[in-house]
Design an enzyme around this catalytic site. Structure first.
Site, PDB file in Angstrom:
ATOM      1  N   GLY A 264       0.953  -1.014  -0.141  1.00 50.17           N
ATOM      2  CA  GLY A 264      -0.079  -0.050  -0.017  1.00 50.17           C
ATOM      3  C   GLY A 264       0.847   1.302   0.091  1.00 50.17           C
ATOM      4  NE  ARG A 265      -2.295   5.352   2.313  1.00 51.85           N
ATOM      5  CZ  ARG A 265      -3.563   5.238   2.375  1.00 51.85           C
ATOM      6  NH1 ARG A 265      -4.412   5.711   1.526  1.00 51.85           N
ATOM      7  NH2 ARG A 265      -4.107   4.615   3.377  1.00 51.85           N
ATOM      8  CB  ILE A 266       3.229   2.228   4.953  1.00 51.73           C
ATOM      9  CG1 ILE A 266       2.562   3.682   5.583  1.00 51.73           C
ATOM     10  CG2 ILE A 266       4.733   2.053   5.684  1.00 51.73           C
ATOM     11  CD1 ILE A 266       1.744   3.386   6.605  1.00 51.73           C
TER      12      ILE A 266
ATOM     13  CB  ALA B 138       1.379  -3.212  10.089  1.00 52.10           C
ATOM     14  NE  ARG B 139      -3.198  -0.099  14.428  1.00 55.29           N
ATOM     15  CZ  ARG B 139      -2.566   0.843  14.165  1.00 55.29           C
ATOM     16  NH1 ARG B 139      -1.329   0.939  13.983  1.00 55.29           N
ATOM     17  NH2 ARG B 139      -3.319   2.051  14.082  1.00 55.29           N
TER      18      ARG B 139
ATOM     19  CD  GLU C  56       0.954  -1.509  20.407  1.00 55.72           C
ATOM     20  OE1 GLU C  56       0.549  -0.006  20.664  1.00 55.72           O
ATOM     21  OE2 GLU C  56       1.266  -1.594  19.247  1.00 55.72           O
TER      22      GLU C  56
ATOM     23  CG  HIS D  92       2.440   2.247  17.932  1.00 57.23           C
ATOM     24  ND1 HIS D  92       1.281   1.413  18.202  1.00 57.23           N
ATOM     25  CD2 HIS D  92       2.572   2.697  16.831  1.00 57.23           C
ATOM     26  CE1 HIS D  92       0.300   1.608  16.826  1.00 57.23           C
ATOM     27  NE2 HIS D  92       1.130   2.483  16.046  1.00 57.23           N
ATOM     28  CB  ILE D  93       7.755   5.937  17.972  1.00 54.18           C
ATOM     29  CG1 ILE D  93       8.977   5.024  17.377  1.00 54.18           C
ATOM     30  CG2 ILE D  93       7.880   5.984  19.543  1.00 54.18           C
ATOM     31  CD1 ILE D  93      10.588   5.694  17.882  1.00 54.18           C
ATOM     32  N   GLY D  94       5.909   4.783  15.153  1.00 58.17           N
ATOM     33  CA  GLY D  94       6.020   4.902  13.465  1.00 58.17           C
ATOM     34  C   GLY D  94       5.891   6.403  12.866  1.00 58.17           C
TER      35      GLY D  94
HETATM   36  C1  GLV Z   1      -0.533   4.432  14.004  1.00 52.59           C
HETATM   37  O1  GLV Z   1      -0.313   3.477  14.247  1.00 52.59           O
HETATM   38  C2  GLV Z   1      -1.579   4.798  12.977  1.00 52.59           C
HETATM   39  O2  GLV Z   1      -2.394   3.789  12.451  1.00 52.59           O
HETATM   40  O3  GLV Z   1      -1.638   6.051  12.731  1.00 52.59           O
HETATM   41  C1  GLV Z   2      -1.450   2.948   5.024  1.00 51.88           C
HETATM   42  O1  GLV Z   2      -1.423   4.000   4.986  1.00 51.88           O
HETATM   43  C2  GLV Z   2      -0.833   2.047   4.103  1.00 51.88           C
HETATM   44  O2  GLV Z   2      -1.516   2.231   2.891  1.00 51.88           O
HETATM   45  O3  GLV Z   2       0.184   1.409   4.028  1.00 51.88           O
END
Ligand code: GLV
Ligand code: GLV
Length: 325
Positions: free
Chosen positions: A156-158, A237-238, A267, A285-287
């Site tokens: 995806g975006r990330i 991610a999660r 968490e 969780h500092i992404g």
């Molecule tokens: C952070 O984990 C977010 O989803 O923005």
């Molecule tokens: C989240 O923003 C993704 O699309 O990876």
């Protein structure tokens, strides 16, 4: 009567300014901590809109208490903290903050990848402990990054921003997804793999999928056993996408090379055994935690509220079924 907005914890001021400039009556939690369940249930009464965080569970009970709420503008790109079907059933709009945190989160994933490969945190600890006596041929040998294979789960975006970074390191890129993406393949000279093959072939694996029923424990003992013994797993991610107990086992028995984690299954709790492992790097969780990004997230969450109460479709609506043009 003014529109009443509740913000569950202080966020950067430019976001709050947008809310007050719109004429809303804004209340921000006075506590710099996650609200207790009771505090949250009390605070959402008699509000028109909410701006919660990913640490706030917006479920049936909460939505019952928040009976006046018409929109929930989550301060996060992920929205697994919100019961979307329940909100949709009640006609409540839900929004998120996509796009603005893409680079910051990919930077965090990349930093974890490099730090894990080169044992940066362990080395820092060693140096601080006064153990550095002399340059040594065998001191903290890590793994090469350039030219190796990165497996991206979820382009995806990330995931795409991760691929951009990997290209600068001349990495070969594999990816898995629910379906192949010709665009991603063309841009990054990437190859599609089913998850097991991606795990078998990659030196580094980075997770970029949202948490859903389908992605919960996507990586469990079986998948970990498919990874190369030197392979590194990165998760920004999660947490629940990985079976954390199985990961601790795999790391302890050195069945994989290492892990770089920014997120956890429960968490802020960590799975027993995780902190003792030198081959894991653990972030809180500092992404998306840069000044610029967190400010933009505040502005986006606020803009979703402002547009909604002007009668416009909020720009980042995640449950379009509630919107009738
Ligand atoms: C952070 O984990 C977010 O989803 O923005
Ligand atoms: C989240 O923003 C993704 O699309 O990876």
């Amino acid at each position: 009567m003014p529109t009443r907005i509740y913000v569950t914890r202080r966020i950067p001021q430019p976001g709050l300014d947008l809310l007050t400039e719109a004429g809303f009556e804004v209340e921000v939690s006075p506590h710099d901590r996650v609200l207790t369940r009771k505090e949250l249930l009390d605070a959402v009464k008699n509000r028109d809109g909410l701006l919660p965080l990913l640490t706030d569970a917006i479920d049936t009970e909460l939505l019952d208490a928040a009976s006046g709420v018409k929109i929930v503008a989550n301060y996060a790109v992920g929205f697994n903290n919100i019961d979307i079907p329940e909100a949709t059933k009640r006609g409540i709009a839900v929004t998120n903050t996509p796009g603005v945190l893409t680079d910051a989160t990919a930077d965090t994933a990349w930093a974890l990848l490099m730090a894990t490969a080169r044992r940066i945190v362990e080395s820092d600890r060693f140096t601080r402990e006064g153990k550095f006596e002399a340059w040594a041929p065998m001191l903290f040998l890590g793994a090469d990054i350039a030219g190796r294979t990165l497996g991206i789960i979820g382009p995806g975006r990330i995931g795409t921003a991760m691929a951009e970074r990997a290209k600068g390191f001349r990495m070969r890129i594999l990816y898995s997804d629910t379906k192949p993406s010709p665009e991603f393949e063309k841009t990054f000279d990437a190859e599609y793999r089913e998850l097991p093959d991606l795990l078998r072939e990659s030196d580094f694996v980075s997770i970029h999928v949202p948490l859903t029923e389908q992605t919960k424990h996507l990586i469990s003992a079986k998948e970990l056993s498919m990874m190369k013994p030197h392979a590194v797993l990165i998760n920004t991610a999660r947490g629940p996408v990985i079976d954390e107990a199985a990961l601790v086992e795999a790391l302890r028995e050195k069945r994989i090379g290492g892990a770089g984690l920014d997120v956890y299954e429960e968490e802020p709790k960590l799975c027993p055994g995780l902190v003792e492992l030198d081959n894991a790097i653990l972030l809180p969780h500092i992404g998306s935690a840069t000044i610029e990004t967190r400010t933009k997230m505040a502005q986006i969450a606020a803009t979703n509220l402002v547009e909604f109460f002007k009668g416009n479709r909020p720009p980042n609506l995640v449950n379009p079924d509630v919107w009738k043009d």
